[in-house]
Design a protein around this motif. Structure first.
Motif, PDB file in Angstrom:
ATOM      1  N   ALA A 327      55.752  43.478  83.499  1.00  0.00           N
ATOM      2  CA  ALA A 327      57.084  43.696  82.933  1.00  0.00           C
ATOM      3  C   ALA A 327      57.183  43.273  81.472  1.00  0.00           C
ATOM      4  O   ALA A 327      57.933  43.868  80.707  1.00  0.00           O
ATOM      5  N   ASP A 328      56.441  42.248  81.078  1.00  0.00           N
ATOM      6  CA  ASP A 328      56.533  41.745  79.704  1.00  0.00           C
ATOM      7  C   ASP A 328      55.394  42.257  78.830  1.00  0.00           C
ATOM      8  O   ASP A 328      55.029  41.639  77.835  1.00  0.00           O
ATOM      9  N   TRP A 329      54.835  43.416  79.184  1.00  0.00           N
ATOM     10  CA  TRP A 329      53.764  44.035  78.392  1.00  0.00           C
ATOM     11  C   TRP A 329      54.278  44.433  77.019  1.00  0.00           C
ATOM     12  O   TRP A 329      55.361  45.014  76.883  1.00  0.00           O
ATOM     13  N   ASN A 330      53.528  44.113  75.974  1.00  0.00           N
ATOM     14  CA  ASN A 330      53.869  44.498  74.609  1.00  0.00           C
ATOM     15  C   ASN A 330      52.717  45.351  74.071  1.00  0.00           C
ATOM     16  O   ASN A 330      51.649  44.828  73.741  1.00  0.00           O
ATOM     17  N   GLU A 331      52.925  46.648  73.993  1.00  0.00           N
ATOM     18  CA  GLU A 331      51.861  47.570  73.589  1.00  0.00           C
ATOM     19  C   GLU A 331      51.318  47.235  72.204  1.00  0.00           C
ATOM     20  O   GLU A 331      50.119  47.411  71.923  1.00  0.00           O
ATOM     21  N   LYS A 332      52.169  46.755  71.321  1.00  0.00           N
ATOM     22  CA  LYS A 332      51.728  46.421  69.962  1.00  0.00           C
ATOM     23  C   LYS A 332      50.662  45.328  69.965  1.00  0.00           C
ATOM     24  O   LYS A 332      49.779  45.300  69.102  1.00  0.00           O
ATOM     25  N   ALA A 333      50.746  44.408  70.931  1.00  0.00           N
ATOM     26  CA  ALA A 333      49.788  43.304  70.984  1.00  0.00           C
ATOM     27  C   ALA A 333      48.397  43.773  71.404  1.00  0.00           C
ATOM     28  O   ALA A 333      47.407  43.075  71.155  1.00  0.00           O
ATOM     29  N   ASP A 334      48.321  44.932  72.036  1.00  0.00           N
ATOM     30  CA  ASP A 334      47.020  45.518  72.398  1.00  0.00           C
ATOM     31  C   ASP A 334      46.479  46.220  71.160  1.00  0.00           C
ATOM     32  O   ASP A 334      46.486  47.440  71.047  1.00  0.00           O
ATOM     33  N   VAL A 335      45.980  45.444  70.222  1.00  0.00           N
ATOM     34  CA  VAL A 335      45.636  45.940  68.894  1.00  0.00           C
ATOM     35  C   VAL A 335      44.550  47.002  68.935  1.00  0.00           C
ATOM     36  O   VAL A 335      44.606  47.990  68.196  1.00  0.00           O
ATOM     37  N   ASN A 336      43.571  46.834  69.819  1.00  0.00           N
ATOM     38  CA  ASN A 336      42.468  47.797  69.864  1.00  0.00           C
ATOM     39  C   ASN A 336      42.649  48.853  70.956  1.00  0.00           C
ATOM     40  O   ASN A 336      41.714  49.583  71.297  1.00  0.00           O
ATOM     41  N   HIS A 337      43.852  48.937  71.519  1.00  0.00           N
ATOM     42  CA  HIS A 337      44.237  50.028  72.428  1.00  0.00           C
ATOM     43  C   HIS A 337      43.309  50.177  73.630  1.00  0.00           C
ATOM     44  O   HIS A 337      43.024  51.297  74.069  1.00  0.00           O
ATOM     45  N   ASP A 338      42.866  49.044  74.211  1.00  0.00           N
ATOM     46  CA  ASP A 338      41.979  49.151  75.366  1.00  0.00           C
ATOM     47  C   ASP A 338      42.672  48.812  76.682  1.00  0.00           C
ATOM     48  O   ASP A 338      42.026  48.623  77.712  1.00  0.00           O
ATOM     49  N   GLY A 339      44.013  48.723  76.652  1.00  0.00           N
ATOM     50  CA  GLY A 339      44.764  48.510  77.883  1.00  0.00           C
ATOM     51  C   GLY A 339      44.880  47.068  78.331  1.00  0.00           C
ATOM     52  O   GLY A 339      45.277  46.794  79.464  1.00  0.00           O
ATOM     53  N   LYS A 340      44.592  46.121  77.452  1.00  0.00           N
ATOM     54  CA  LYS A 340      44.742  44.708  77.781  1.00  0.00           C
ATOM     55  C   LYS A 340      44.815  43.915  76.481  1.00  0.00           C
ATOM     56  O   LYS A 340      44.345  44.370  75.434  1.00  0.00           O
ATOM     57  N   VAL A 341      45.452  42.754  76.564  1.00  0.00           N
ATOM     58  CA  VAL A 341      45.529  41.857  75.408  1.00  0.00           C
ATOM     59  C   VAL A 341      44.574  40.705  75.668  1.00  0.00           C
ATOM     60  O   VAL A 341      44.789  39.912  76.589  1.00  0.00           O
ATOM     61  N   ASP A 342      43.507  40.636  74.881  1.00  0.00           N
ATOM     62  CA  ASP A 342      42.486  39.627  75.127  1.00  0.00           C
ATOM     63  C   ASP A 342      42.003  39.007  73.813  1.00  0.00           C
ATOM     64  O   ASP A 342      42.621  39.193  72.753  1.00  0.00           O
ATOM     65  N   VAL A 343      40.871  38.296  73.893  1.00  0.00           N
ATOM     66  CA  VAL A 343      40.377  37.564  72.733  1.00  0.00           C
ATOM     67  C   VAL A 343      39.992  38.495  71.587  1.00  0.00           C
ATOM     68  O   VAL A 343      40.074  38.114  70.416  1.00  0.00           O
ATOM     69  N   ILE A 344      39.600  39.722  71.903  1.00  0.00           N
ATOM     70  CA  ILE A 344      39.236  40.664  70.840  1.00  0.00           C
ATOM     71  C   ILE A 344      40.455  40.980  69.974  1.00  0.00           C
ATOM     72  O   ILE A 344      40.361  41.056  68.745  1.00  0.00           O
ATOM     73  N   ASP A 345      41.604  41.159  70.602  1.00  0.00           N
ATOM     74  CA  ASP A 345      42.828  41.411  69.831  1.00  0.00           C
ATOM     75  C   ASP A 345      43.152  40.218  68.939  1.00  0.00           C
ATOM     76  O   ASP A 345      43.539  40.382  67.777  1.00  0.00           O
ATOM     77  N   LEU A 346      42.993  39.009  69.477  1.00  0.00           N
ATOM     78  CA  LEU A 346      43.214  37.806  68.674  1.00  0.00           C
ATOM     79  C   LEU A 346      42.263  37.750  67.480  1.00  0.00           C
ATOM     80  O   LEU A 346      42.663  37.433  66.360  1.00  0.00           O
ATOM     81  N   GLN A 347      41.011  38.094  67.729  1.00  0.00           N
ATOM     82  CA  GLN A 347      40.020  38.038  66.662  1.00  0.00           C
ATOM     83  C   GLN A 347      40.333  39.034  65.545  1.00  0.00           C
ATOM     84  O   GLN A 347      40.209  38.720  64.368  1.00  0.00           O
ATOM     85  N   ILE A 348      40.754  40.243  65.936  1.00  0.00           N
ATOM     86  CA  ILE A 348      41.049  41.270  64.935  1.00  0.00           C
ATOM     87  C   ILE A 348      42.169  40.810  64.001  1.00  0.00           C
ATOM     88  O   ILE A 348      42.069  40.899  62.780  1.00  0.00           O
ATOM     89  N   VAL A 349      43.250  40.301  64.581  1.00  0.00           N
ATOM     90  CA  VAL A 349      44.397  39.889  63.776  1.00  0.00           C
ATOM     91  C   VAL A 349      44.074  38.638  62.972  1.00  0.00           C
ATOM     92  O   VAL A 349      44.418  38.528  61.789  1.00  0.00           O
ATOM     93  N   ALA A 350      43.380  37.672  63.620  1.00  0.00           N
ATOM     94  CA  ALA A 350      43.030  36.436  62.909  1.00  0.00           C
ATOM     95  C   ALA A 350      42.136  36.746  61.704  1.00  0.00           C
ATOM     96  O   ALA A 350      42.338  36.191  60.610  1.00  0.00           O
ATOM     97  N   LYS A 351      41.176  37.621  61.882  1.00  0.00           N
ATOM     98  CA  LYS A 351      40.280  37.968  60.773  1.00  0.00           C
ATOM     99  C   LYS A 351      41.049  38.660  59.656  1.00  0.00           C
ATOM    100  O   LYS A 351      40.809  38.413  58.471  1.00  0.00           O
ATOM    101  N   ALA A 352      41.998  39.539  60.023  1.00  0.00           N
ATOM    102  CA  ALA A 352      42.767  40.266  59.009  1.00  0.00           C
ATOM    103  C   ALA A 352      43.655  39.338  58.190  1.00  0.00           C
ATOM    104  O   ALA A 352      43.926  39.605  57.023  1.00  0.00           O
ATOM    105  N   THR A 353      44.112  38.225  58.802  1.00  0.00           N
ATOM    106  CA  THR A 353      44.957  37.287  58.038  1.00  0.00           C
ATOM    107  C   THR A 353      44.161  36.583  56.949  1.00  0.00           C
ATOM    108  O   THR A 353      44.745  36.059  55.994  1.00  0.00           O
ATOM    109  N   LEU A 354      42.840  36.556  57.072  1.00  0.00           N
ATOM    110  CA  LEU A 354      41.996  35.862  56.088  1.00  0.00           C
ATOM    111  C   LEU A 354      41.591  36.753  54.930  1.00  0.00           C
ATOM    112  O   LEU A 354      41.038  36.272  53.936  1.00  0.00           O
ATOM    113  N   GLN A 355      41.839  38.031  55.046  1.00  0.00           N
ATOM    114  CA  GLN A 355      41.385  38.969  54.002  1.00  0.00           C
ATOM    115  C   GLN A 355      42.412  39.119  52.897  1.00  0.00           C
ATOM    116  O   GLN A 355      43.566  38.798  53.059  1.00  0.00           O
TER     117      GLN A 355
END
Length: 355
Positions: A327-355
């Motif tokens: 019920a609380d699914w947020n499609e935007k948080a699934d950054v790499n569009h693989d149907g789940k929010v996991d560590v890869i999504d965290l890594q993508i956003v965290a890395k982008a904040t450093l650039q």
């Protein structure tokens, strides 16, 4: 040179440390083991808050034919059988259906579990609250599934708004076009149907009823293109795109899908016997493929404010471990569009904040 390497190393250490800290600070419930659901085995709550004494209604799909599948209510995060007996439970009929459980539960947070064959194999879990009075959950933002839309005269495109949090009391939005002569808007709940009326540019904006949060898309309407023009534009988009797991790149496999659509359209364009109807169908199919391809682009700017910051990282962290049927699914948080929010999504956003 060594100073540069040291700085880079420190940045990487800080990046991974921030990701790991976010993961370990997430709710323990996010890591509660849930078995891989069989096809179609899902559980849905009719609401996320129930008044004390109000019946709890659950909808389910894919229950087994033996009639031994069941739903149970436990304190949030509890894992049966180690957590003891369920607070409420009932068997469910085979196939799809609904079940209503009595609610004499004290105010608090609970999980509804879908379990198989009279045992404790969990295939779905939904979290809800029992309250003395319905809590007001305010809206804190809205995002659109596309920020830039290009369409032709007479074409119709759907734009979808996602209001957060998903359990806000009032998730309604209103829609406006800055120039209806260029693009008109027909609202249908959280989505809007855009119609290109004449060449030009306009801004389509969604505004939440609660809090007046806004999100906009830039819409460009062009004169109706030939099939060959559309093919050329699609091929240029394909050639410029890079697949990967970083901000601005496209998910793996998306280019192959677009190229397949381009090849099919090119076959029609090169067919001297193709009818006007076949040409129009090829144009529509390629436009749809382009629109799908655009949605496969990875964007770390989740809140749509034009920059990538800790706020975007917090959105991913807040949805960590979630899947689309929750019920609380947020499609935007699934950054790499693989149907789940996991560590890869965290890594993508965290890395982008450093650039």
């Amino acid at each position: 040179m060594y100073k540069k390497r040291n700085r880079k190393t420190l940045r990487l250490i800080g990046y991974f440390a921030s990701v790991m800290m976010l993961i370990f600070n997430l709710s323990a419930a996010s890591f509660t083991p849930v078995a891989e659901a069989a096809a179609g085995q899902t559980l849905t709550m009719d609401k996320l808050q129930y008044l004390k004494g109000e019946a709890i209604t659950l909808s389910y799909t894919g229950a087994g034919a033996n009639g031994a599948d069941w739903v149970g209510i436990y304190k949030a995060g509890d894992v049966p059988p180690n957590s003891g007996v369920s607070l409420r439970w009932d068997y469910i009929k085979s196939g799809d259906g609904k079940v209503s459980l009595s609610n004499g539960l004290d105010p608090g947070t609970y999980d509804a579990l879908f379990m198989l064959n009279g045992g404790y194999e969990i295939v779905d879990r939904k979290t809800f609250k029992v309250v003395e009075q319905i809590e007001h959950v305010p809206v804190d933002g809205v995002t659109l599934d596309q920020q830039n839309v290009t369409m032709t005269e007479g074409e119709t495109v759907t734009l979808t708004a996602t209001v957060t949090p998903a359990n806000a009391n009032d998730t309604k939005v209103s829609w406006t076009s800055s120039d209806p002569a260029v693009v008109s808007v027909t609202a249908a709940g959280g989505s809007a149907s855009l119609t290109g009326n004449s060449p030009g540019t306009a801004t389509v904006t969604a505004v939440t009823y609660d809090g007046n949060f806004t999100s906009s898309a830039n819409v460009t309407v062009v004169a109706d293109l030939t099939l060959q023009n559309i093919i050329e534009n699609a091929q240029a988009k394909y050639d410029a795109a890079v697949e990967g797991n970083e901000d601005g790149q496209y998910v793996a496999g998306s280019k192959a899908q677009l190229q397949s659509a381009i090849d099919a359209a090119r076959a029609t364009a090169n067919d001297s016997n193709a009818t006007p109807e076949q040409v129009n169908q090829a144009k529509a199919a390629l436009k749809a493929a382009i629109q799908l391809f655009d949605k496969q682009k990875i964007s770390a700017d989740l809140n749509g404010d034009g920059r990538i910051s800790i706020g975007d990282l917090a959105i991913v962290a807040g949805s960590y471990g979630k899947q689309p049927d929750q019920a609380d699914w947020n499609e935007k948080a699934d950054v790499n569009h693989d149907g789940k929010v996991d560590v890869i999504d965290l890594q993508i956003v965290a890395k982008a904040t450093l650039q």
